[in-house]
Motif scaffolding. Structure first.
Motif, mmCIF file in Angstrom:
data_model
loop_
_atom_site.group_PDB
_atom_site.id
_atom_site.type_symbol
_atom_site.label_atom_id
_atom_site.label_comp_id
_atom_site.label_asym_id
_atom_site.label_seq_id
_atom_site.Cartn_x
_atom_site.Cartn_y
_atom_site.Cartn_z
ATOM 1 N N LEU A 105 0.772 -1.100 0.114
ATOM 2 C CA LEU A 105 -0.026 0.027 -0.045
ATOM 3 C C LEU A 105 1.111 1.336 0.025
ATOM 4 C CD1 LEU A 105 -2.811 -1.068 2.420
ATOM 5 C CD2 LEU A 105 -3.030 -0.607 -0.059
ATOM 6 N N ARG A 106 2.023 0.816 0.652
ATOM 7 C CA ARG A 106 2.803 2.300 0.693
ATOM 8 C C ARG A 106 3.249 2.604 -0.813
ATOM 9 N NH1 ARG A 106 8.379 4.264 -0.294
ATOM 10 N NH2 ARG A 106 8.349 6.055 1.028
ATOM 11 N N GLU A 107 3.551 1.543 -1.583
ATOM 12 C CA GLU A 107 4.083 1.916 -2.834
ATOM 13 C C GLU A 107 2.864 2.603 -3.754
ATOM 14 O OE1 GLU A 107 7.203 1.288 -4.685
ATOM 15 O OE2 GLU A 107 7.429 1.422 -2.536
ATOM 16 N N MET A 108 1.663 2.283 -3.277
ATOM 17 C CA MET A 108 0.516 2.619 -4.009
ATOM 18 C C MET A 108 0.392 4.146 -3.603
ATOM 19 S SD MET A 108 -2.292 -0.551 -3.993
ATOM 20 C CE MET A 108 -1.664 -2.032 -4.500
ATOM 21 N N VAL A 109 0.627 4.304 -2.605
ATOM 22 C CA VAL A 109 0.484 5.812 -2.052
ATOM 23 C C VAL A 109 1.415 6.623 -2.729
ATOM 24 C CG1 VAL A 109 0.847 7.544 -0.127
ATOM 25 C CG2 VAL A 109 -0.126 5.448 0.192
ATOM 26 N N LYS A 110 2.668 6.100 -3.090
ATOM 27 C CA LYS A 110 3.730 6.754 -3.984
ATOM 28 C C LYS A 110 3.469 7.093 -5.435
ATOM 29 C CE LYS A 110 7.737 4.488 -4.430
ATOM 30 N NZ LYS A 110 9.211 4.295 -4.375
ATOM 31 N N THR A 111 2.828 5.763 -5.921
ATOM 32 C CA THR A 111 2.583 5.819 -7.377
ATOM 33 C C THR A 111 1.350 6.971 -7.330
ATOM 34 O OG1 THR A 111 2.672 3.532 -7.466
ATOM 35 C CG2 THR A 111 1.352 4.547 -9.131
ATOM 36 N N LEU A 112 0.264 7.038 -6.731
ATOM 37 C CA LEU A 112 -0.755 8.094 -6.736
ATOM 38 C C LEU A 112 -0.180 9.673 -6.675
ATOM 39 C CD1 LEU A 112 -3.625 8.477 -6.928
ATOM 40 C CD2 LEU A 112 -3.737 8.498 -4.675
ATOM 41 N N LYS A 113 1.017 9.709 -5.842
ATOM 42 C CA LYS A 113 1.504 10.796 -5.786
ATOM 43 C C LYS A 113 2.245 11.406 -7.122
ATOM 44 C CE LYS A 113 4.773 13.562 -2.800
ATOM 45 N NZ LYS A 113 3.791 14.688 -2.132
ATOM 46 N N THR A 114 2.895 10.229 -7.617
ATOM 47 C CA THR A 114 3.757 10.638 -8.575
ATOM 48 C C THR A 114 3.017 10.853 -10.175
ATOM 49 O OG1 THR A 114 4.416 8.320 -8.758
ATOM 50 C CG2 THR A 114 5.873 9.686 -7.357
ATOM 51 N N LEU A 115 1.843 10.184 -10.060
ATOM 52 C CA LEU A 115 0.861 10.111 -11.349
ATOM 53 C C LEU A 115 0.715 11.532 -11.733
ATOM 54 C CD1 LEU A 115 -0.979 6.893 -10.933
ATOM 55 C CD2 LEU A 115 0.576 7.409 -12.594
ATOM 56 N N VAL A 116 0.295 11.787 -13.000
ATOM 57 C CA VAL A 116 -0.241 12.844 -13.430
ATOM 58 C C VAL A 116 -1.747 12.882 -13.008
ATOM 59 C CG1 VAL A 116 -0.824 14.566 -15.380
ATOM 60 C CG2 VAL A 116 1.417 13.110 -15.356
ATOM 61 N N LEU A 117 -2.084 13.998 -12.327
ATOM 62 C CA LEU A 117 -3.511 13.906 -11.630
ATOM 63 C C LEU A 117 -4.471 14.364 -12.572
ATOM 64 C CD1 LEU A 117 -2.900 15.436 -8.162
ATOM 65 C CD2 LEU A 117 -3.103 13.097 -8.866
ATOM 66 N N VAL A 118 -4.059 14.722 -13.943
ATOM 67 C CA VAL A 118 -5.089 14.955 -14.774
ATOM 68 C C VAL A 118 -5.786 13.734 -15.273
ATOM 69 C CG1 VAL A 118 -3.674 15.075 -16.929
ATOM 70 C CG2 VAL A 118 -5.519 16.354 -16.830
ATOM 71 N N GLU A 119 -5.074 12.710 -15.227
ATOM 72 C CA GLU A 119 -5.594 11.298 -15.550
ATOM 73 C C GLU A 119 -6.874 11.043 -14.941
ATOM 74 O OE1 GLU A 119 -3.091 7.841 -15.957
ATOM 75 O OE2 GLU A 119 -1.372 9.093 -15.953
ATOM 76 N N ALA A 120 -6.911 11.540 -13.738
ATOM 77 C CA ALA A 120 -8.481 11.374 -12.876
ATOM 78 C C ALA A 120 -9.548 11.764 -13.742
ATOM 79 C CB ALA A 120 -8.655 12.079 -11.494
ATOM 80 N N LYS A 121 -9.384 12.678 -14.775
ATOM 81 C CA LYS A 121 -10.489 13.081 -15.449
ATOM 82 C C LYS A 121 -10.433 12.272 -16.813
ATOM 83 C CE LYS A 121 -10.460 17.656 -13.731
ATOM 84 N NZ LYS A 121 -10.135 19.234 -13.902
ATOM 85 N N GLN A 122 -9.821 11.174 -17.153
ATOM 86 C CA GLN A 122 -9.768 10.641 -18.412
ATOM 87 C C GLN A 122 -11.116 10.084 -18.828
ATOM 88 O OE1 GLN A 122 -6.929 7.218 -18.215
ATOM 89 N NE2 GLN A 122 -7.051 7.226 -15.974
#
Length: 282
Positions: free
Chosen positions: A125-142
């Motif tokens: 889960l810690r890795e997933m927290v890191k992944t979410l932080k580093t992803l381009v958040l604009v993808e949330a609207k894809q």
């Protein structure tokens, strides 16, 4: 029990001889750089940090005693994550965390399994927290949440990004069930205590807001309770509708679970359409 183990060093208290010279289950998950002689002192540090956090939380509301026990044991055993112990009586190696609790201090098997699950899940889960932080958040609207077009597991794997994270988080939560939030709390306490370190690359500094972001995102994606997915089709229906049997039924059941994690509003008709195509490709 915790205070006794911390004071005297868990290696000597739980086992004689000491079994902790184990191998990592998966070295790709090795995110804690802990020397054997540092494990007891690190366990003590993490327990103290968790106790302070729980005491602060109790000012607002009481913490369930069972949950408090699991959280304290979770951080206590975090330095032993990924280690396994060879067993003559069992075909597969046993997690050192599980063995210490069930065989060493004679904890109930269920509680031992829950603590082990929290320890192992906290790293993922810690890795997933890191992944979410580093992803381009604009993808949330894809994708428009109201769109009738479904996202398949294959498409999520090919696309990567937030869709893949959504799938992986849903699977992790489905495996951990209600304990996933405790595993995330254990990781958060360890993070604040400076435990995590990646020797291969510069690691991302995570804060409480990043852990809160994953919790919030899981709620928005409707995967925070992915172990409680509605049953749109059961195995018998699949055998009848898609003319499959044996291991292929299990593959369809798993595909449906993943499909629902990606598409929380999936209808039975949509599920049948996808599984019909999927079964023909098996």
């Amino acid at each position: 029990m915790l205070s006794g183990l911390v004071d005297f060093g868990i290696d000597g208290v739980v086992f004689d001889p000491n079994p902790v010279a184990g191998d990592y289950l998966d070295r790709s998950e090795e995110k804690l750089i802990v020397k054997p002689e540092q494990r007891s002192s690190l366990s003590k540090t993490l327990v103290e940090a968790m106790q302070r956090s729980l005491d602060d939380a109790q000012h607002g509301a009481s913490v369930d005693p069972q949950r408090r026990k699991l959280l304290l044991l979770g951080v206590f055993f975090l330095p032993y994550h990924g280690l396994v112990q060879a067993s003559k009586s069992k075909k597969r190696p046993t997690s050192v965390v599980y063995a210490m609790l069930s065989e060493g201090v004679k904890f109930p098997n269920r509680d031992s399994g829950d603590v082990d699950l929290i320890v192992q899940s906290s790293i993922r889960l810690r890795e997933m927290v890191k992944t979410l932080k580093t992803l381009v958040l604009v993808e949330a609207k894809q994708r428009d949440e109201g769109s009738s077009q479904i996202m398949t597991p294959k498409q999520a794997r090919e696309h990567g990004g937030l869709e893949l994270l959504r799938l992986e988080l849903g699977q992790e939560i489905a495996s951990s069930k209600a304990l996933w939030t405790d595993a995330l709390t254990v990781a958060q306490i360890a993070e604040a205590s400076g435990v995590f370190f990646n020797a291969d690359e510069e690691d991302v500094k995570l804060g409480d807001e990043d852990y809160a972001a994953l919790r919030s995102w899981a709620d928005r994606c409707l995967v925070s309770k992915s172990w409680e997915l509605p049953k749109l089709l059961d195995g018998r229906e699949m055998m009848k509708k898609f003319k499959v049997k044996g291991s292929r039924v299990g593959e369809l059941v798993e595909e449906l679970k993943l499909l629902q994690m990606l598409n929380p509003t999936l209808t039975k008709d949509q599920a049948e359409d996808h599984l019909r195509d999927f079964s023909s490709s098996l």
